[in-house]
Design an enzyme around this catalytic site. Sequence first.
Site, PDB file in Angstrom:
ATOM      1  N   HIS A 183      29.507  -0.461  -3.757  1.00 39.18           N
ATOM      2  CA  HIS A 183      30.654  -1.380  -3.693  1.00 39.18           C
ATOM      3  C   HIS A 183      30.527  -2.425  -2.569  1.00 39.18           C
ATOM      4  CE1 HIS A 183      32.446   1.622  -6.315  1.00 39.18           C
ATOM      5  NE2 HIS A 183      32.246   2.547  -5.398  1.00 39.18           N
TER       6      HIS A 183
ATOM      7  N   SER B  13      26.595  -4.594  -6.173  1.00 41.75           N
ATOM      8  CA  SER B  13      27.710  -3.653  -6.169  1.00 41.75           C
ATOM      9  C   SER B  13      27.455  -2.597  -7.235  1.00 41.75           C
ATOM     10  CB  SER B  13      29.018  -4.378  -6.451  1.00 41.75           C
ATOM     11  OG  SER B  13      30.100  -3.553  -6.092  1.00 41.75           O
TER      12      SER B  13
ATOM     13  N   SER C 103      34.691  -3.843  -7.937  1.00 41.92           N
ATOM     14  CA  SER C 103      34.923  -3.397  -6.556  1.00 41.92           C
ATOM     15  C   SER C 103      34.509  -4.398  -5.485  1.00 41.92           C
ATOM     16  CB  SER C 103      34.177  -2.080  -6.326  1.00 41.92           C
ATOM     17  OG  SER C 103      32.785  -2.274  -6.476  1.00 41.92           O
TER      18      SER C 103
ATOM     19  N   ASP D 285      25.015   4.555  -4.932  1.00 45.40           N
ATOM     20  CA  ASP D 285      26.375   5.098  -5.048  1.00 45.40           C
ATOM     21  C   ASP D 285      26.667   5.305  -6.534  1.00 45.40           C
ATOM     22  OD1 ASP D 285      29.056   5.710  -5.096  1.00 45.40           O
ATOM     23  OD2 ASP D 285      29.678   4.075  -3.779  1.00 45.40           O
TER      24      ASP D 285
ATOM     25  N   GLU E 242      25.506   8.377  -2.250  1.00 47.73           N
ATOM     26  CA  GLU E 242      26.829   8.369  -1.633  1.00 47.73           C
ATOM     27  C   GLU E 242      27.834   9.337  -2.254  1.00 47.73           C
ATOM     28  OE1 GLU E 242      27.915   6.591   0.928  1.00 47.73           O
ATOM     29  OE2 GLU E 242      30.089   6.436   0.675  1.00 47.73           O
TER      30      GLU E 242
ATOM     31  N   ASN F 271      26.857  12.729   0.116  1.00 46.68           N
ATOM     32  CA  ASN F 271      28.213  13.155  -0.245  1.00 46.68           C
ATOM     33  C   ASN F 271      28.562  14.497   0.376  1.00 46.68           C
ATOM     34  OD1 ASN F 271      30.697  12.846  -2.004  1.00 46.68           O
ATOM     35  ND2 ASN F 271      29.925  14.833  -2.700  1.00 46.68           N
TER      36      ASN F 271
ATOM     37  N   LYS G 144      31.389  13.412   5.163  1.00 43.46           N
ATOM     38  CA  LYS G 144      31.581  12.477   4.049  1.00 43.46           C
ATOM     39  C   LYS G 144      32.638  13.053   3.111  1.00 43.46           C
ATOM     40  CE  LYS G 144      31.061   9.889   0.333  1.00 43.46           C
ATOM     41  NZ  LYS G 144      31.863  10.152  -0.873  1.00 43.46           N
TER      42      LYS G 144
ATOM     43  N   ASP H 123      36.043  11.063   3.483  1.00 46.33           N
ATOM     44  CA  ASP H 123      36.144   9.893   2.594  1.00 46.33           C
ATOM     45  C   ASP H 123      36.848  10.285   1.284  1.00 46.33           C
ATOM     46  OD1 ASP H 123      35.124   8.506   0.218  1.00 46.33           O
ATOM     47  OD2 ASP H 123      33.540   7.608   1.385  1.00 46.33           O
ATOM     48  N   ASN H 124      36.308  11.311   0.609  1.00 44.93           N
ATOM     49  CA  ASN H 124      36.861  11.698  -0.689  1.00 44.93           C
ATOM     50  C   ASN H 124      38.320  12.123  -0.540  1.00 44.93           C
ATOM     51  OD1 ASN H 124      34.046  11.688  -0.688  1.00 44.93           O
ATOM     52  ND2 ASN H 124      33.886  13.151  -2.359  1.00 44.93           N
TER      53      ASN H 124
ATOM     54  N   CYS I 263      40.969   8.705  -0.100  1.00 43.40           N
ATOM     55  CA  CYS I 263      41.816   8.563  -1.303  1.00 43.40           C
ATOM     56  C   CYS I 263      43.288   8.719  -0.950  1.00 43.40           C
ATOM     57  CB  CYS I 263      41.407   9.573  -2.365  1.00 43.40           C
ATOM     58  SG  CYS I 263      39.768   9.221  -3.050  1.00 43.40           S
TER      59      CYS I 263
ATOM     60  N   HIS J  89      34.360   8.277 -10.271  1.00 43.27           N
ATOM     61  CA  HIS J  89      33.348   7.213 -10.182  1.00 43.27           C
ATOM     62  C   HIS J  89      33.206   6.380 -11.454  1.00 43.27           C
ATOM     63  CE1 HIS J  89      30.043   5.122  -8.288  1.00 43.27           C
ATOM     64  NE2 HIS J  89      29.429   5.170  -9.449  1.00 43.27           N
TER      65      HIS J  89
ATOM     66  N   HIS K 184      38.786   2.410   0.529  1.00 47.39           N
ATOM     67  CA  HIS K 184      39.207   3.170   1.708  1.00 47.39           C
ATOM     68  C   HIS K 184      39.204   2.287   2.950  1.00 47.39           C
ATOM     69  CE1 HIS K 184      38.665   6.433  -0.943  1.00 47.39           C
ATOM     70  NE2 HIS K 184      37.562   6.975  -0.457  1.00 47.39           N
TER      71      HIS K 184
ATOM     72  N   SER L 126      31.285   7.970   6.508  1.00 45.88           N
ATOM     73  CA  SER L 126      30.378   8.036   5.355  1.00 45.88           C
ATOM     74  C   SER L 126      29.098   7.256   5.633  1.00 45.88           C
ATOM     75  CB  SER L 126      31.041   7.418   4.122  1.00 45.88           C
ATOM     76  OG  SER L 126      32.235   8.076   3.834  1.00 45.88           O
TER      77      SER L 126
ATOM     78  N   GLN M 188      24.967   7.682   5.855  1.00 45.57           N
ATOM     79  CA  GLN M 188      24.019   6.903   5.053  1.00 45.57           C
ATOM     80  C   GLN M 188      22.880   6.371   5.917  1.00 45.57           C
ATOM     81  OE1 GLN M 188      23.249   6.331   2.072  1.00 45.57           O
ATOM     82  NE2 GLN M 188      25.046   6.592   0.757  1.00 45.57           N
TER      83      GLN M 188
HETATM   84  P1  NAI Z   1      34.918  17.580  -7.025  1.00 47.78           P
HETATM   85  O1  NAI Z   1      33.866  18.238  -7.816  1.00 47.78           O
HETATM   86  O2  NAI Z   1      35.236  18.070  -5.647  1.00 47.78           O
HETATM   87  O3  NAI Z   1      36.310  17.606  -7.835  1.00 47.78           O
HETATM   88  C1  NAI Z   1      36.459  17.388  -9.183  1.00 47.78           C
HETATM   89  C2  NAI Z   1      37.452  18.430  -9.704  1.00 47.78           C
HETATM   90  O4  NAI Z   1      37.791  18.133 -11.061  1.00 47.78           O
HETATM   91  C3  NAI Z   1      36.872  19.840  -9.698  1.00 47.78           C
HETATM   92  O5  NAI Z   1      37.705  20.703  -8.944  1.00 47.78           O
HETATM   93  C4  NAI Z   1      36.820  20.233 -11.173  1.00 47.78           C
HETATM   94  O6  NAI Z   1      37.071  21.602 -11.398  1.00 47.78           O
HETATM   95  C5  NAI Z   1      37.904  19.354 -11.768  1.00 47.78           C
HETATM   96  N1  NAI Z   1      37.763  19.099 -13.206  1.00 47.78           N
HETATM   97  C6  NAI Z   1      36.621  18.871 -13.912  1.00 47.78           C
HETATM   98  N2  NAI Z   1      36.906  18.664 -15.206  1.00 47.78           N
HETATM   99  C7  NAI Z   1      38.254  18.753 -15.326  1.00 47.78           C
HETATM  100  C8  NAI Z   1      39.154  18.608 -16.400  1.00 47.78           C
HETATM  101  N3  NAI Z   1      38.718  18.352 -17.641  1.00 47.78           N
HETATM  102  N4  NAI Z   1      40.485  18.743 -16.153  1.00 47.78           N
HETATM  103  C9  NAI Z   1      40.947  19.009 -14.917  1.00 47.78           C
HETATM  104  N5  NAI Z   1      40.128  19.140 -13.823  1.00 47.78           N
HETATM  105  C10 NAI Z   1      38.804  19.006 -14.042  1.00 47.78           C
HETATM  106  O7  NAI Z   1      34.538  16.042  -6.980  1.00 47.78           O
HETATM  107  P2  NAI Z   1      35.143  14.933  -5.973  1.00 47.78           P
HETATM  108  O8  NAI Z   1      34.298  14.854  -4.767  1.00 47.78           O
HETATM  109  O9  NAI Z   1      36.592  15.176  -5.837  1.00 47.78           O
HETATM  110  O10 NAI Z   1      34.861  13.606  -6.803  1.00 47.78           O
HETATM  111  C11 NAI Z   1      35.538  13.310  -8.018  1.00 47.78           C
HETATM  112  C12 NAI Z   1      35.092  11.956  -8.532  1.00 47.78           C
HETATM  113  O11 NAI Z   1      35.514  10.933  -7.634  1.00 47.78           O
HETATM  114  C13 NAI Z   1      33.578  11.765  -8.652  1.00 47.78           C
HETATM  115  O12 NAI Z   1      33.309  10.959  -9.757  1.00 47.78           O
HETATM  116  C14 NAI Z   1      33.218  11.030  -7.372  1.00 47.78           C
HETATM  117  O13 NAI Z   1      32.002  10.371  -7.481  1.00 47.78           O
HETATM  118  C15 NAI Z   1      34.397  10.111  -7.246  1.00 47.78           C
HETATM  119  N6  NAI Z   1      34.724   9.588  -5.918  1.00 47.78           N
HETATM  120  C16 NAI Z   1      35.496   8.447  -5.897  1.00 47.78           C
HETATM  121  C17 NAI Z   1      35.903   7.893  -4.713  1.00 47.78           C
HETATM  122  C18 NAI Z   1      36.717   6.648  -4.695  1.00 47.78           C
HETATM  123  O14 NAI Z   1      36.915   6.065  -3.654  1.00 47.78           O
HETATM  124  N7  NAI Z   1      37.220   6.181  -5.819  1.00 47.78           N
HETATM  125  C19 NAI Z   1      35.528   8.494  -3.411  1.00 47.78           C
HETATM  126  C20 NAI Z   1      34.748   9.707  -3.539  1.00 47.78           C
HETATM  127  C21 NAI Z   1      34.378  10.219  -4.753  1.00 47.78           C
END
Ligand code: NAI
Length: 461
Positions: free
Chosen positions: A52, A75, A80, A127, A187, A212, A217, A221-222, A226, A332, A382, A390, A394
Amino acid sequence: MTDYIIKDIALAEYGRKELDIAETEMPGLMALRAEYGAAKPLAGARIVGSLHMTIQTAVLIETLVDLGADVRWASCNIYSTQDHAAAAIAKAGVPVFAIKGQSLEEHWDYLDRSFQFPEGPNLILDDGGDATLYVLLGARAEAGEDVIAVPQSDEETVIKAQIRKRMEQSPGWFTRMRDQIVGVSEETTTGVHRLYDLMKNGQLPFPAINVNDSVTKSKFDNKYGCKESLVDGIRRATDVMMAGKVAVVCGYGDVGKGSAASLQGAGARVKVTEVDPICALQAAMDGFEVVTLEDVADSADIFITTTGNRDVIRLEHMRAMKDMAIVGNIGHFDNEIQVASLRNHKWTNIKDQVDMIEMPSGNRIILLSQGRLLNLGNATGHPSFVMSASFTNQVLAQIELWTKADEYKPGVYILPKHLDEKVARLHLEKVGAKLSSLSPEQAAYIGVTPEGPFKSDHYRY
Ligand code: NAI
């Protein structure tokens, strides 16, 4: 010659002012500049970045450059980019290819351009894994594997067309790129999943550092990131009153925990869906009702996916929703919500990254960023401080890969705990935190040294 594609170079001055402010909130990156700026540990490194293109990323890029690297940037998401950040970076002489609202075709063309160092890159900073995917898929296609023949989605069609174009223009290019990459640092959760899959299938030809899963991180960050940026995105998109509304957060991992806290902090009544009993129990004991989407689709006001999984909010859920329900994703990729299944409905664009879609019943839903991550699409992602943690990881990962390339075999690695603790330490002063220290007797009693690491690798924080 201008070696960049951005919205408007005249935005550079505004970008620079915001960069100056961001630097004051990114103590980890600034400390790395002070520690390593003179030694230039990244001299000779040619880093292709796919992440991003925000103000915070601009501070990351300038840190990599300060440490001696050559950098080219794209990006990792079509919505983003912060155009003033891209302008400031272009003006500083770093080739950058990113415009907020670029098309998917441009997105993959820009990624290709970020690879075009005269001698090609030797490191990837990724990322979500698109830069890694691009090289590895292209190299497999050059080896004669049938990997680009049948696209499964609109985006795959675009990626595969881009690969075909590059193969025609520069035969053997992907294989050369793959062979000269010494490593990748990744990332995010979704990109890390892809790396472990590649490793399992024997398709990862270089070492990868999983940034990650540094504690500093994903547990910051996560989660805390958020917590600040989810509601920011919903507000900038809709200005809806959040207090009193019922919000459903799908997934209660790190991003889900931060997202639920974000909505709760704004006064929403938050419900959670989960598939993992441990995370479901955590949600319940944090005070959230754990429900199924089917049970709440017709009654909640706001729906947010945070799972990193596909097809979580499906057409049948959206058809059941009440009039003017808000639907968005902070994971993501955009496949968490079945946006493609809405294409034959009536769409009314409200403003950039906000659409109103009419269901057959006559009920309308408000879809944010067409299902792409809304905190970066509808807001600015963020805050700098958490991104500093984070991105300090990196930079340490890039130094590790570049200076110790011989010590790493192909595989996925996590930075050692002493570096994780160092990243946290670099952020304490800014928040006025005073650390206590262990006496030698205390350290011996809990089995650590007074300087740390303070926890075993199996500790979960
Ligand atoms: P995580 O693995 O810690 O959490 C995902 C959760 O979703 C898990 O607990 C899992 O059991 C649950 N899950 C999976 N399928 C499901 C379903 N069908 N129904 C309900 N729950 C379900 O992963 P994390 O770190 O929380 O990341 C989640 C996503 O967010 C990833 O795609 C990551 O890359 C992205 N992300 C986005 C950020 C942003 O700023 N927008 C920042 C960091 C990560």
